[in-house]
Design a protein around this motif. Structure first.
Motif, PDB file in Angstrom:
ATOM      1  N   THR A   1       0.319  36.636  45.371  1.00  0.00           N
ATOM      2  CA  THR A   1      -0.664  37.596  45.895  1.00  0.00           C
ATOM      3  C   THR A   1      -2.083  37.130  45.603  1.00  0.00           C
ATOM      4  O   THR A   1      -2.971  37.228  46.454  1.00  0.00           O
ATOM      5  CB  THR A   1      -0.411  39.000  45.299  1.00  0.00           C
ATOM      6  OG1 THR A   1       0.877  39.439  45.717  1.00  0.00           O
ATOM      7  CG2 THR A   1      -1.452  40.007  45.766  1.00  0.00           C
TER       8      THR A   1
ATOM      9  N   ASP B   1       2.192  39.215  52.807  1.00  0.00           N
ATOM     10  CA  ASP B   1       2.537  39.295  51.386  1.00  0.00           C
ATOM     11  C   ASP B   1       3.860  40.036  51.208  1.00  0.00           C
ATOM     12  O   ASP B   1       3.886  41.261  51.143  1.00  0.00           O
ATOM     13  CB  ASP B   1       1.411  40.007  50.620  1.00  0.00           C
ATOM     14  CG  ASP B   1       1.510  39.762  49.124  1.00  0.00           C
ATOM     15  OD1 ASP B   1       2.494  39.131  48.686  1.00  0.00           O
ATOM     16  OD2 ASP B   1       0.606  40.208  48.397  1.00  0.00           O
ATOM     17  N   GLU B   2       4.943  39.302  51.164  1.00  0.00           N
ATOM     18  CA  GLU B   2       6.300  39.861  51.023  1.00  0.00           C
ATOM     19  C   GLU B   2       6.507  41.055  51.959  1.00  0.00           C
ATOM     20  O   GLU B   2       6.919  42.130  51.510  1.00  0.00           O
ATOM     21  CB  GLU B   2       6.564  40.284  49.573  1.00  0.00           C
ATOM     22  CG  GLU B   2       6.124  39.218  48.582  1.00  0.00           C
ATOM     23  CD  GLU B   2       7.004  39.137  47.351  1.00  0.00           C
ATOM     24  OE1 GLU B   2       8.214  39.381  47.467  1.00  0.00           O
ATOM     25  OE2 GLU B   2       6.467  38.817  46.284  1.00  0.00           O
TER      26      GLU B   2
HETATM   27 MG    MG Z   1       2.683  39.727  44.880  1.00  0.00          MG
END
Ligand code: MG
Ligand code: ADP
Length: 240
Positions: A48, A163-164
């Motif tokens: 992140t 992000d995921e």
């Molecule tokens: Mg993360």
């Protein structure tokens, strides 16, 4: 065109009492323009932070981060044209699908007719035009994800950060959305940086893959190169 280059790049977070957390440690890597680049690593490895750094959202850094020849701190938010989609993508609950997707353009004060054209085109492209007047609570989980992708795509971004985004989805839906991202990449050619803790995800999507561990870059390469890495951490990550 959007080549991204990290050179000896470190990132820190400040804690209380003059303490710091080092969250990326002297990362050097190059993300080619128009590539589908995956950053993989366990929770806390710095994924992140790496994405946020590209957005210009990490205050304490060291080394260089250069996007298309310009250092990130000299890039104006408005001109960057980067979209960011995370797991907590949260659509605005009081707005319709149409308004949600139009929102980034309204904020940029885009011309009314241009907004209408772009929103309709992107809804049509993602096959969710029939949802235009619904509110988020009237959507399935998969439909919400598509709306979030539409909102990320509508600005025609040159860099898209994920992000995921699909961490909590069931496998069929996950596969469907992976395919959608691959198609978007082929059609619009943004530079995509996609963070995940899931190696399967990384291997399916990544043209090139960077493995992070505790803020350090452990390995970088194609699926085959990562599979053949002799780094102890990568070997153990592969066998999980
Ligand atoms: Mg993360
Ligand atoms: P990942 O996305 O791979 O889970 P992060 O980039 O979120 O990793 O975090 C990397 C490291 O930085 C971790 O040790 C995390 O605890 C720390 N960290 C992240 N955000 C903050 C923050 N806002 N304040 C302090 N430490 C943070």
């Amino acid at each position: 065109m959007a080549k991204i280059s990290f050179q000896d790049f470190s990132a820190y977070y400040k804690l209380k009492k003059k303490k710091y957390v080092l969250s990326l440690n002297k990362i050097t890597l190059e993300i080619p323009s128009e590539s589908f680049f995956v950053v993989v690593g366990p929770s806390g490895s710095g994924k992140t932070t790496l994405l946020k750094a590209i957005l210009g959202g990490v205050e304490l850094t060291d080394g260089l981060l250069i996007i298309n020849g310009t250092s990130v701190e000299n890039i104006k938010k408005k001109e960057a044209n980067i979209s960011y989609l995370s797991q907590e993508y949260s659509l605005y609950p009081h707005m319709t699908v149409y308004e949600n997707v139009a929102f980034p353009l309204r904020r940029m004060r885009t011309d009314f007719q241009e907004i209408d054209l772009r929103v309709k085109t992107v809804l049509d492209y993602l096959k969710i035009d029939f949802l235009a007047s619904r509110k988020p609570r009237q959507l399935s989980y998969g439909q919400m994800q598509r709306v979030a992708i539409a909102r990320a795509l509508v600005k025609n971004p040159r860099i898209m950060l994920f992000d995921e985004p699909f961490s909590n989805l069931e496998p069929t839906l996950k596969n469907e959305l992976r395919l959608t991202l691959k198609n978007i990449h082929q059609e619009f050619k943004p530079t995509i940086i996609y963070a995940t803790h899931d190696l399967t995800d990384a291997f399916i999507l990544g043209e090139k893959i960077a493995v992070l561990n505790g803020g350090e870059l452990e390995a970088i390469g194609t699926k085959e190169e990562i599979e053949n890495s002799d780094k102890a951490f990568v070997r153990s990550f592969l066998s999980r």
